[in-house]
Enzyme design. Structure first.
Site, mmCIF file in Angstrom:
data_model
loop_
_atom_site.group_PDB
_atom_site.id
_atom_site.type_symbol
_atom_site.label_atom_id
_atom_site.label_comp_id
_atom_site.label_asym_id
_atom_site.label_seq_id
_atom_site.Cartn_x
_atom_site.Cartn_y
_atom_site.Cartn_z
ATOM 1 N N TYR A 1 -1.798 -19.529 -2.770
ATOM 2 C CA TYR A 1 -2.608 -18.342 -2.486
ATOM 3 C C TYR A 1 -4.083 -18.708 -2.370
ATOM 4 O O TYR A 1 -4.767 -18.346 -1.412
ATOM 5 C CB TYR A 1 -2.411 -17.294 -3.583
ATOM 6 C CG TYR A 1 -3.421 -16.180 -3.563
ATOM 7 C CD1 TYR A 1 -3.438 -15.256 -2.520
ATOM 8 C CD2 TYR A 1 -4.370 -16.056 -4.573
ATOM 9 C CE1 TYR A 1 -4.376 -14.231 -2.491
ATOM 10 C CE2 TYR A 1 -5.309 -15.039 -4.549
ATOM 11 C CZ TYR A 1 -5.302 -14.134 -3.507
ATOM 12 O OH TYR A 1 -6.239 -13.126 -3.474
ATOM 13 N N GLY B 1 0.821 -1.203 0.000
ATOM 14 C CA GLY B 1 0.000 0.000 0.000
ATOM 15 C C GLY B 1 0.856 1.254 0.000
ATOM 16 O O GLY B 1 2.089 1.191 0.035
#
Length: 324
Positions: free
Chosen positions: A140, A36
């Site tokens: 994942y 981020g």
């Protein structure tokens, strides 16, 4: 309500924080900024730079008494999960356990979890529905599925409410090149720079692309709906990479007159298995209703708006992208 967003400085999390603030909620964002950026953080939200695996996470919960937790923080890259399954599990499973333990110890009302269509793996059934047994083909996808199981068991043992939202391929402003939907950003960036678009494989692999705005609408709706449910968040529409590129180039060429043939370059030597993992059409349940301004059919994809958003996704960090 007092709401925590983990991963709130990321692509989806930052849009979610904007929407929740606009709805009048008190927002705290936890993000380690590994993917981020502070540029995406709204000034009105409290920001704590920390890893969700930090032992001090429970102290944060005790001090702030959150009502709702949106868990967006995750390791989201399929190739990275294959290269380093330990790290993938540590962030996606151990990190979630930190959040779950903190939540149940501080009487959080509900956790809304961002899962993925990657849990379905290479299931040939179309469209993919929530009642199909997951069969992930990457670590994942496996960690996302296992996290869903933890949520269900925490609900059974501790009565901690939850909603699981399985995203298809999300695209929109603030997105980078990473993730399943990042291919749109990559293509748009190439168009903006008048560079060739490279397609790995034969381009016939399909995906279900959904606007981040629709994903946020679904998250807002989940505040008061779909307790204990797993829901696909998608457009229910397949779009091949070849068709996507053709439509984007057509939209781009309206303003630039760049020939389609000069912009496409294919590389057939690349294995496309990982790309295909989340490429199926996913059909959502009707347990949740949300606004779909960007919903499209196969022949009515709003490419000009999509292209405009992706082209200016880095420029319009806090506002609406300008019109072309």
């Amino acid at each position: 309500m007092k709401i925590l967003i983990t991963g709130g400085a990321g692509f989806i999390g930052s849009h979610l924080s904007d929407a929740l603030l606009a709805a009048g909620h008190e927002i705290t964002i936890i993000d380690d900024l590994s993917s981020g950026t502070k540029d995406f953080l709204p000034e009105e939200a409290e920001f704590l730079e920390m890893d969700i695996r930090d032992e001090k996470l429970t102290d944060i919960f005790k001090e702030r008494h959150f009502d709702i937790v949106y868990h967006e923080a995750a390791q989201t890259m399929v190739p990275a999960s294959i290269d380093n399954p330990y790290l993938d599990a540590d962030i996606n499973i151990s990190g979630m356990l930190r959040v779950l333990e903190a939540a149940r110890k501080t009487d959080v009302q509900k956790i809304i979890f961002s899962s993925s269509a990657a849990v379905y793996g290479d299931n040939p059934a179309l469209p993919l529905t929530e009642n199909l047994i997951p069969a992930p083909s990457s670590f994942y996808g496996l960690t996302k599925w296992m996290t869903e199981k933890y949520l269900a068991l925490y609900h059974k043992i501790y009565e901690l409410s939850y909603t699981v939202l399985r995203y298809s391929n999300v695209y929109g402003p603030r997105q980078g090149a990473d993730g399943e939907g990042g291919v749109i950003y990559i293509f748009a960036k190439s168009l903006a720079e008048n560079k060739p678009i490279t397609i790995f494989g034969d381009g016939r692999q399909t995906r279900d692309f959904i606007s981040v705005h629709d994903v946020i609408s679904a998250n807002l709706a989940a505040l008061h709906q779909a307790d204990g449910e797993i829901i696909n968040i998608s457009t229910e529409t397949e779009l091949s990479l070849n068709d996507l590129v053709a439509e984007m180039i057509a939209a781009h060429s309206q303003a630039t007159s760049i020939a389609l043939a000069s912009l496409i370059k294919k590389r057939r030597h690349c294995c496309i298995g990982l790309l295909q993992e989340t490429s199926k059409t996913v059909l959502p349940k009707r347990f949740i209703s949300f606004r779909t301004d960007f919903k499209r059919s196969k022949k009515a994809f709003p490419l000009m708006r999509l292209y405009r958003e992706m082209l200016f996704c880095k420029l319009a960090i806090r506002g609406t992208p300008p019109k072309l």
